[in-house]
Design a protein around this motif. Structure first.
Motif, mmCIF file in Angstrom:
data_model
loop_
_atom_site.group_PDB
_atom_site.id
_atom_site.type_symbol
_atom_site.label_atom_id
_atom_site.label_comp_id
_atom_site.label_asym_id
_atom_site.label_seq_id
_atom_site.Cartn_x
_atom_site.Cartn_y
_atom_site.Cartn_z
ATOM 1 N N CYS A 38 0.864 -1.195 0.000
ATOM 2 C CA CYS A 38 0.000 0.000 0.000
ATOM 3 C C CYS A 38 0.896 1.238 0.000
ATOM 4 O O CYS A 38 0.756 2.125 0.844
ATOM 5 C CB CYS A 38 -0.961 0.011 1.183
ATOM 6 N N CYS A 39 1.804 1.287 -0.968
ATOM 7 C CA CYS A 39 2.858 2.324 -0.958
ATOM 8 C C CYS A 39 2.349 3.698 -1.353
ATOM 9 O O CYS A 39 3.014 4.701 -1.071
ATOM 10 C CB CYS A 39 4.015 1.895 -1.854
ATOM 11 N N GLY A 40 1.190 3.774 -2.038
ATOM 12 C CA GLY A 40 0.693 5.085 -2.468
ATOM 13 C C GLY A 40 1.758 5.829 -3.250
ATOM 14 O O GLY A 40 2.415 5.253 -4.136
ATOM 15 N N SER A 42 4.587 6.577 -2.439
ATOM 16 C CA SER A 42 5.889 5.924 -2.221
ATOM 17 C C SER A 42 6.977 6.788 -1.588
ATOM 18 O O SER A 42 8.161 6.542 -1.802
ATOM 19 C CB SER A 42 6.421 5.328 -3.532
ATOM 20 N N TYR A 43 6.579 7.775 -0.805
ATOM 21 C CA TYR A 43 7.612 8.551 -0.095
ATOM 22 C C TYR A 43 8.403 7.609 0.810
ATOM 23 O O TYR A 43 9.626 7.685 0.904
ATOM 24 C CB TYR A 43 6.970 9.652 0.765
ATOM 25 N N LEU A 44 7.676 6.714 1.480
ATOM 26 C CA LEU A 44 8.354 5.769 2.380
ATOM 27 C C LEU A 44 9.230 4.800 1.583
ATOM 28 O O LEU A 44 10.364 4.516 1.985
ATOM 29 C CB LEU A 44 7.315 4.996 3.212
ATOM 30 N N VAL A 65 3.949 -1.691 -3.731
ATOM 31 C CA VAL A 65 2.716 -2.245 -4.321
ATOM 32 C C VAL A 65 1.521 -1.377 -3.943
ATOM 33 O O VAL A 65 1.350 -1.017 -2.774
ATOM 34 C CB VAL A 65 2.464 -3.682 -3.797
ATOM 35 N N ASP A 66 0.709 -1.060 -4.932
ATOM 36 C CA ASP A 66 -0.509 -0.281 -4.660
ATOM 37 C C ASP A 66 -1.529 -0.541 -5.772
ATOM 38 O O ASP A 66 -1.173 -0.944 -6.881
ATOM 39 C CB ASP A 66 -0.193 1.226 -4.577
ATOM 40 N N LEU A 67 -2.771 -0.282 -5.429
ATOM 41 C CA LEU A 67 -3.881 -0.497 -6.378
ATOM 42 C C LEU A 67 -3.940 0.560 -7.479
ATOM 43 O O LEU A 67 -4.527 0.312 -8.527
ATOM 44 C CB LEU A 67 -5.218 -0.401 -5.620
ATOM 45 N N LYS A 68 -3.349 1.742 -7.219
ATOM 46 C CA LYS A 68 -3.599 2.875 -8.130
ATOM 47 C C LYS A 68 -2.619 2.891 -9.310
ATOM 48 O O LYS A 68 -1.422 3.183 -9.112
ATOM 49 C CB LYS A 68 -3.459 4.189 -7.359
ATOM 50 N N PRO A 69 -3.125 2.645 -10.537
ATOM 51 C CA PRO A 69 -2.215 2.540 -11.693
ATOM 52 C C PRO A 69 -1.453 3.836 -11.981
ATOM 53 O O PRO A 69 -0.255 3.803 -12.279
ATOM 54 C CB PRO A 69 -3.137 2.193 -12.866
ATOM 55 N N SER A 108 4.883 -0.794 5.890
ATOM 56 C CA SER A 108 3.615 -0.251 5.399
ATOM 57 C C SER A 108 3.239 0.956 6.246
ATOM 58 O O SER A 108 3.307 0.901 7.471
ATOM 59 C CB SER A 108 2.532 -1.328 5.495
ATOM 60 N N LEU A 109 2.871 2.019 5.553
ATOM 61 C CA LEU A 109 2.468 3.246 6.256
ATOM 62 C C LEU A 109 1.046 3.596 5.852
ATOM 63 O O LEU A 109 0.771 3.846 4.671
ATOM 64 C CB LEU A 109 3.436 4.381 5.886
ATOM 65 N N HIS A 110 0.145 3.523 6.832
ATOM 66 C CA HIS A 110 -1.251 3.928 6.643
ATOM 67 C C HIS A 110 -1.992 3.124 5.584
ATOM 68 O O HIS A 110 -2.680 3.694 4.727
ATOM 69 C CB HIS A 110 -1.338 5.438 6.355
ATOM 70 N N ALA A 111 -1.846 1.815 5.650
ATOM 71 C CA ALA A 111 -2.698 0.942 4.821
ATOM 72 C C ALA A 111 -4.095 0.993 5.440
ATOM 73 O O ALA A 111 -4.259 0.785 6.648
ATOM 74 C CB ALA A 111 -2.156 -0.474 4.826
HETATM 75 C C1 LIG Z 1 -3.671 6.259 2.996
HETATM 76 S S1 LIG Z 1 -2.835 5.708 1.589
HETATM 77 C C2 LIG Z 1 -1.175 5.562 2.200
HETATM 78 C C3 LIG Z 1 -0.168 5.600 1.087
HETATM 79 C C4 LIG Z 1 1.306 5.657 1.527
HETATM 80 N N1 LIG Z 1 1.740 4.469 2.189
HETATM 81 C C5 LIG Z 1 1.566 6.889 2.356
HETATM 82 O O1 LIG Z 1 1.726 6.770 3.589
HETATM 83 O O2 LIG Z 1 1.609 7.976 1.788
HETATM 84 C C6 LIG Z 1 -3.357 4.038 1.459
HETATM 85 C C7 LIG Z 1 -2.991 3.375 0.145
HETATM 86 O O3 LIG Z 1 -3.336 1.994 0.226
HETATM 87 C C8 LIG Z 1 -3.734 1.555 -1.050
HETATM 88 N N2 LIG Z 1 -4.485 0.294 -0.878
HETATM 89 C C9 LIG Z 1 -5.571 0.085 -0.079
HETATM 90 N N3 LIG Z 1 -5.965 -1.196 -0.146
HETATM 91 C C10 LIG Z 1 -5.098 -1.821 -0.984
HETATM 92 C C11 LIG Z 1 -4.967 -3.158 -1.465
HETATM 93 N N4 LIG Z 1 -5.809 -4.112 -1.068
HETATM 94 N N5 LIG Z 1 -3.948 -3.457 -2.307
HETATM 95 C C12 LIG Z 1 -3.087 -2.483 -2.712
HETATM 96 N N6 LIG Z 1 -3.149 -1.195 -2.288
HETATM 97 C C13 LIG Z 1 -4.152 -0.867 -1.446
HETATM 98 C C14 LIG Z 1 -4.525 2.728 -1.603
HETATM 99 O O4 LIG Z 1 -4.590 2.694 -2.999
HETATM 100 C C15 LIG Z 1 -3.725 3.915 -1.070
HETATM 101 O O5 LIG Z 1 -2.771 4.371 -2.002
#
Ligand SMILES: C[S@@+](CC[C@H](N)C(=O)[O-])C[C@H]1O[C@@H](n2cnc3c(N)ncnc32)[C@H](O)[C@@H]1O
Length: 240
Positions: A38-40, A42-44, A65-69, A108-111
């Protein structure tokens, strides 16, 4: 004025400091396999990559790894531009993510909500040596909890939420202990930066006192029964 970017910088910086404290538990030689789930943006991911490769001189195979293309495409472009060897970005659901071999480190940060449970289950099932996870929002227990003895808390929704946040993370820690990890819950950052400021830091133990895992598992089961909950982490670890 509150600057969100500065706050994120402080969170990531502190996260890496907390990683640095347990770095010695990672394999001393060879390439480290690292996942940021859930890297979003990806700063971390980039900060951990920098810490391991530049500050510790390690070679890494690292996956964000993240869902957002769109976000993954952007991060991949930056990684290429900066010639970050061994850093890969994968677009997809972390539930179906796999690496070749075991990851040494999972961060993982804030999944969101139960995505943190998917992160922890992935790390445990793949025998990650070190796990650092700062959960995000907690909804599961708030909806599921049913406990007559705790009605005095449940009737105040704000107190119920605070209780459920703490109980969810404490149960996560206990479930990891039952899998043979030494676990700490640590304050990541000043709550003024973000209220989502608990870090679960876990290191898989090579030697464990007899009965320790079983005790943790029994305690975990008892507490779940008391609260009337069946947390996602337990379901993911109990069924393959
Ligand atoms: C709050 S953001 C945190 C992003 C990043 N780690 C940060 O701290 O800036 C949560 C992220 O989790 C991703 N996410 C949530 N459920 C997921 C899943 N099942 N598989 C992959 N990514 C997921 C979302 O797309 C989103 O980018």
């Amino acid at each position: 004025m509150f600057d969100k970017k500065e706050a994120k910088y402080r969170q990531v910086n502190r996260f890496v400091e907390l990683l640095s404290d347990v770095y010695h538990n990672l394999p001393k030689d060879g390439t480290l396999t690292v996942c940021d789930l859930c890297c979003g943006k990806s700063y971390l991911t980039f900060a951990v990559y920098y810490f391991l490769t530049k500050l510790r001189g390690r070679s890494v195979k690292m996956y964000g790894v993240d869902l957002k293309p769109d976000v993954i495409e952007y991060c991949d472009k930056i990684a290429k531009k900066l010639s970050c060897e061994g850093l890969h970005f994968v677009c997809g659901d972390i539930s179906s993510f796999k690496t070749e071999g075991s990851p040494d480190l999972v961060v993982s940060l804030h999944a969101c909500d139960t995505a943190t449970d998917i992160v922890l289950a992935y790390a445990v099932k793949n025998r990650a040596k070190v796990i650092l996870s700062t959960p995000c929002c907690h909804h599961e227990m708030n909806k599921a909890m049913h406990c007559r003895e705790l009605e005095f808390i449940e009737k105040h929704s704000i107190l119920k939420q605070k209780f459920c946040d703490a109980a969810t993370d404490a149960l996560r820690a206990l479930r990891l202990e039952s899998e043979g990890y030494a676990v700490e819950a640590i304050e990541l950052i000043d709550p003024e930066d973000t209220p989502k400021n608990v870090m679960i830091r876990a290191v898989r133990q090579d030697k464990i006192m007899p009965g320790k895992r079983e005790n943790a598992a029994a305690k975990y089961k008892k507490i779940c029964e008391f609260l009337g909950v069946c947390p996602t982490l337990d379901r993911l670890l109990s069924h393959d």
